[in-house]
Design a protein around this motif. Structure first.
Motif, mmCIF file in Angstrom:
data_model
loop_
_atom_site.group_PDB
_atom_site.id
_atom_site.type_symbol
_atom_site.label_atom_id
_atom_site.label_comp_id
_atom_site.label_asym_id
_atom_site.label_seq_id
_atom_site.Cartn_x
_atom_site.Cartn_y
_atom_site.Cartn_z
ATOM 1 N N LEU A 25 0.862 -1.187 0.000
ATOM 2 C CA LEU A 25 0.000 0.000 0.000
ATOM 3 C C LEU A 25 0.897 1.235 0.000
ATOM 4 O O LEU A 25 1.074 1.885 1.018
ATOM 5 C CB LEU A 25 -0.902 0.022 1.240
ATOM 6 C CG LEU A 25 -1.923 -1.093 1.382
ATOM 7 C CD1 LEU A 25 -2.544 -1.086 2.769
ATOM 8 C CD2 LEU A 25 -2.993 -0.946 0.327
ATOM 9 N N PRO A 26 1.515 1.566 -1.144
ATOM 10 C CA PRO A 26 2.493 2.654 -1.163
ATOM 11 C C PRO A 26 1.933 4.031 -0.820
ATOM 12 O O PRO A 26 2.696 4.972 -0.653
ATOM 13 C CB PRO A 26 3.053 2.610 -2.585
ATOM 14 C CG PRO A 26 2.122 1.787 -3.381
ATOM 15 C CD PRO A 26 1.371 0.907 -2.432
ATOM 16 N N LEU A 27 0.647 4.150 -0.665
ATOM 17 C CA LEU A 27 0.046 5.413 -0.263
ATOM 18 C C LEU A 27 0.268 5.701 1.214
ATOM 19 O O LEU A 27 0.021 6.807 1.677
ATOM 20 C CB LEU A 27 -1.458 5.387 -0.565
ATOM 21 C CG LEU A 27 -2.229 4.243 0.133
ATOM 22 C CD1 LEU A 27 -3.110 4.777 1.222
ATOM 23 C CD2 LEU A 27 -3.033 3.510 -0.911
ATOM 24 N N ILE A 28 0.745 4.710 1.961
ATOM 25 C CA ILE A 28 0.941 4.835 3.403
ATOM 26 C C ILE A 28 2.372 4.415 3.726
ATOM 27 O O ILE A 28 2.929 3.533 3.077
ATOM 28 C CB ILE A 28 -0.111 3.989 4.166
ATOM 29 C CG1 ILE A 28 -0.083 4.234 5.664
ATOM 30 C CG2 ILE A 28 0.037 2.527 3.871
ATOM 31 C CD1 ILE A 28 -1.225 3.562 6.421
ATOM 32 N N THR A 29 2.986 5.071 4.709
ATOM 33 C CA THR A 29 4.369 4.757 5.060
ATOM 34 C C THR A 29 4.427 3.691 6.149
ATOM 35 O O THR A 29 3.426 3.403 6.820
ATOM 36 C CB THR A 29 5.111 6.005 5.567
ATOM 37 O OG1 THR A 29 4.546 6.400 6.828
ATOM 38 C CG2 THR A 29 5.043 7.143 4.559
ATOM 39 N N LEU A 30 5.625 3.139 6.343
ATOM 40 C CA LEU A 30 5.803 2.138 7.403
ATOM 41 C C LEU A 30 5.491 2.731 8.768
ATOM 42 O O LEU A 30 4.937 2.061 9.630
ATOM 43 C CB LEU A 30 7.232 1.589 7.377
ATOM 44 C CG LEU A 30 7.664 0.846 6.116
ATOM 45 C CD1 LEU A 30 9.106 0.367 6.243
ATOM 46 C CD2 LEU A 30 6.729 -0.311 5.808
ATOM 47 N N GLY A 31 5.833 4.000 8.951
ATOM 48 C CA GLY A 31 5.520 4.664 10.218
ATOM 49 C C GLY A 31 4.025 4.839 10.418
ATOM 50 O O GLY A 31 3.498 4.608 11.506
ATOM 51 N N GLU A 32 3.325 5.248 9.370
ATOM 52 C CA GLU A 32 1.870 5.437 9.465
ATOM 53 C C GLU A 32 1.154 4.107 9.657
ATOM 54 O O GLU A 32 0.114 4.048 10.305
ATOM 55 C CB GLU A 32 1.356 6.144 8.216
ATOM 56 C CG GLU A 32 1.855 7.574 8.109
ATOM 57 C CD GLU A 32 1.734 8.166 6.726
ATOM 58 O OE1 GLU A 32 1.829 9.399 6.619
ATOM 59 O OE2 GLU A 32 1.559 7.413 5.730
ATOM 60 N N LEU A 33 1.726 3.048 9.109
ATOM 61 C CA LEU A 33 1.148 1.716 9.268
ATOM 62 C C LEU A 33 1.395 1.166 10.674
ATOM 63 O O LEU A 33 0.662 0.309 11.150
ATOM 64 C CB LEU A 33 1.728 0.773 8.211
ATOM 65 C CG LEU A 33 1.094 -0.578 8.022
ATOM 66 C CD1 LEU A 33 -0.399 -0.470 7.740
ATOM 67 C CD2 LEU A 33 1.792 -1.326 6.898
ATOM 68 N N GLY A 34 2.420 1.683 11.341
ATOM 69 C CA GLY A 34 2.702 1.268 12.715
ATOM 70 C C GLY A 34 3.528 0.000 12.836
ATOM 71 O O GLY A 34 3.482 -0.656 13.871
ATOM 72 N N VAL A 35 4.296 -0.349 11.803
ATOM 73 C CA VAL A 35 5.084 -1.579 11.879
ATOM 74 C C VAL A 35 6.491 -1.354 12.435
ATOM 75 O O VAL A 35 7.145 -2.312 12.839
ATOM 76 C CB VAL A 35 5.165 -2.311 10.511
ATOM 77 C CG1 VAL A 35 3.796 -2.725 10.035
ATOM 78 C CG2 VAL A 35 5.873 -1.482 9.473
ATOM 79 N N VAL A 36 6.964 -0.102 12.470
ATOM 80 C CA VAL A 36 8.289 0.189 13.017
ATOM 81 C C VAL A 36 8.140 0.323 14.533
ATOM 82 O O VAL A 36 7.479 1.226 15.021
ATOM 83 C CB VAL A 36 8.886 1.479 12.417
ATOM 84 C CG1 VAL A 36 10.259 1.767 13.013
ATOM 85 C CG2 VAL A 36 8.951 1.391 10.903
ATOM 86 N N ARG A 37 8.761 -0.606 15.249
ATOM 87 C CA ARG A 37 8.625 -0.603 16.713
ATOM 88 C C ARG A 37 9.663 0.291 17.379
ATOM 89 O O ARG A 37 9.356 1.091 18.240
ATOM 90 C CB ARG A 37 8.769 -2.031 17.246
ATOM 91 C CG ARG A 37 7.741 -3.008 16.687
ATOM 92 C CD ARG A 37 6.339 -2.731 17.194
ATOM 93 N NE ARG A 37 6.216 -2.930 18.598
ATOM 94 C CZ ARG A 37 6.082 -4.119 19.194
ATOM 95 N NH1 ARG A 37 6.031 -5.213 18.473
ATOM 96 N NH2 ARG A 37 6.000 -4.217 20.503
ATOM 97 N N ARG A 38 10.943 0.109 16.990
ATOM 98 C CA ARG A 38 11.981 0.927 17.608
ATOM 99 C C ARG A 38 13.252 0.883 16.754
ATOM 100 O O ARG A 38 13.447 -0.026 15.957
ATOM 101 C CB ARG A 38 12.255 0.496 19.041
ATOM 102 C CG ARG A 38 12.752 -0.903 19.217
ATOM 103 C CD ARG A 38 12.805 -1.294 20.712
ATOM 104 N NE ARG A 38 12.677 -2.724 20.853
ATOM 105 C CZ ARG A 38 11.540 -3.402 20.919
ATOM 106 N NH1 ARG A 38 10.403 -2.773 20.879
ATOM 107 N NH2 ARG A 38 11.522 -4.703 21.038
ATOM 108 N N VAL A 39 14.099 1.874 16.991
ATOM 109 C CA VAL A 39 15.428 1.928 16.406
ATOM 110 C C VAL A 39 16.368 2.178 17.577
ATOM 111 O O VAL A 39 16.252 3.195 18.259
ATOM 112 C CB VAL A 39 15.558 3.049 15.349
ATOM 113 C CG1 VAL A 39 16.990 3.121 14.826
ATOM 114 C CG2 VAL A 39 14.575 2.833 14.206
#
Length: 166
Positions: A25-39
Motif C-alpha cells: 500500500l504505497p500510499l501509506i508509510t511504514l511509520g503510518e502503518l505502525g510496523v516500526v517498533r523501535r530503532v
C-alpha cells in the motif's frame, strides 16, 4: 531518499525509515502503518531496527526488510540490522490518524478498532470512502492484499477496499 556523508542518529534514522512507503500500500508509510517498533543502538554502535509484520507470513516482509536495510546504508549504517518481532502482535490500532486519513482518501475504508462492535470489525457499518454512508456489507473476504476485504456500499453501489481490523 539521498545518502548522507555522516552516520545519522537513531532518532534521525527512525524518521527516515518511518517515511519508507509500504510495498503493498504505497500510499501509506511504514511509520503510518505502525510496523516500526523501535530503532536502537547496540553498545558496539550497530543500529537495530525492530519491526512487527501486519501478518505472520506477510508476503511484503522481505521487501520491507530490504528497503529498511537500504535506508540504513543511506543513513551511514550499512552494518545495521533489522529484527522482526511477533509479540505483541501488530494491530490495526497502531495505524496513525494520518495513515487512516490516507487510506480513506485513496478509497480504502480504514479499519475499526479492536474494541469496536463486531459488525464494524466485520465491515458492515464501515464508512464508504466514496459517499460516507455506513450502509455497507461484505462483498468478498479477499481484497487487493491479505489485510483487505472488499465491501459494497448499499447507498452508492460502489465497491471499495476495507482494511481488516485485527
Amino acid at each position: 531518499m539521498t545518502a548522507v556523508r555522516e552516520r545519522l542518529t537513531p532518532e534521525q534514522v527512525r524518521t527516515r525509515i518511518e517515511a519508507v512507503p509500504d510495498p503493498e500500500l504505497p500510499l501509506i508509510t511504514l511509520g503510518e502503518l505502525g510496523v516500526v517498533r523501535r530503532v536502537t543502538e547496540t553498545p558496539e554502535g550497530t543500529l537495530e531496527v525492530t519491526v512487527t509484520p501486519t501478518y505472520t507470513g506477510c508476503p511484503a516482509m522481505d521487501t520491507i526488510v530490504a528497503e529498511i536495510r537500504a535506508e540504513l546504508a543511506r543513513c551511514g549504517h550499512p552494518d545495521g540490522r533489522v529484527l522482526t518481532v511477533l509479540a505483541p502482535a501488530w494491530t490495526t490500532d497502531w495505524i496513525t490518524p494520518e495513515g487512516r486519513r490516507k487510506l480513506a482518501e485513496n478509497g480504502i475504508s480504514p479499519p475499526g478498532g479492536r474494541t469496536d462492535p463486531p459488525h464494524v470489525r466485520l465491515g458492515t457499518g464501515a464508512v464508504c470512502p466514496h459517499c460516507g454512508s455506513t450502509a455497507t456489507r461484505p462483498q468478498s473476504p479477499f481484497g487487493a492484499t491479505r489485510c483487505q476485504s472488499v465491501l459494497v456500499c448499499l447507498s452508492c453501489g460502489e465497491n471499495f477496499g476495507h482494511m481488516k481490523a485485527i
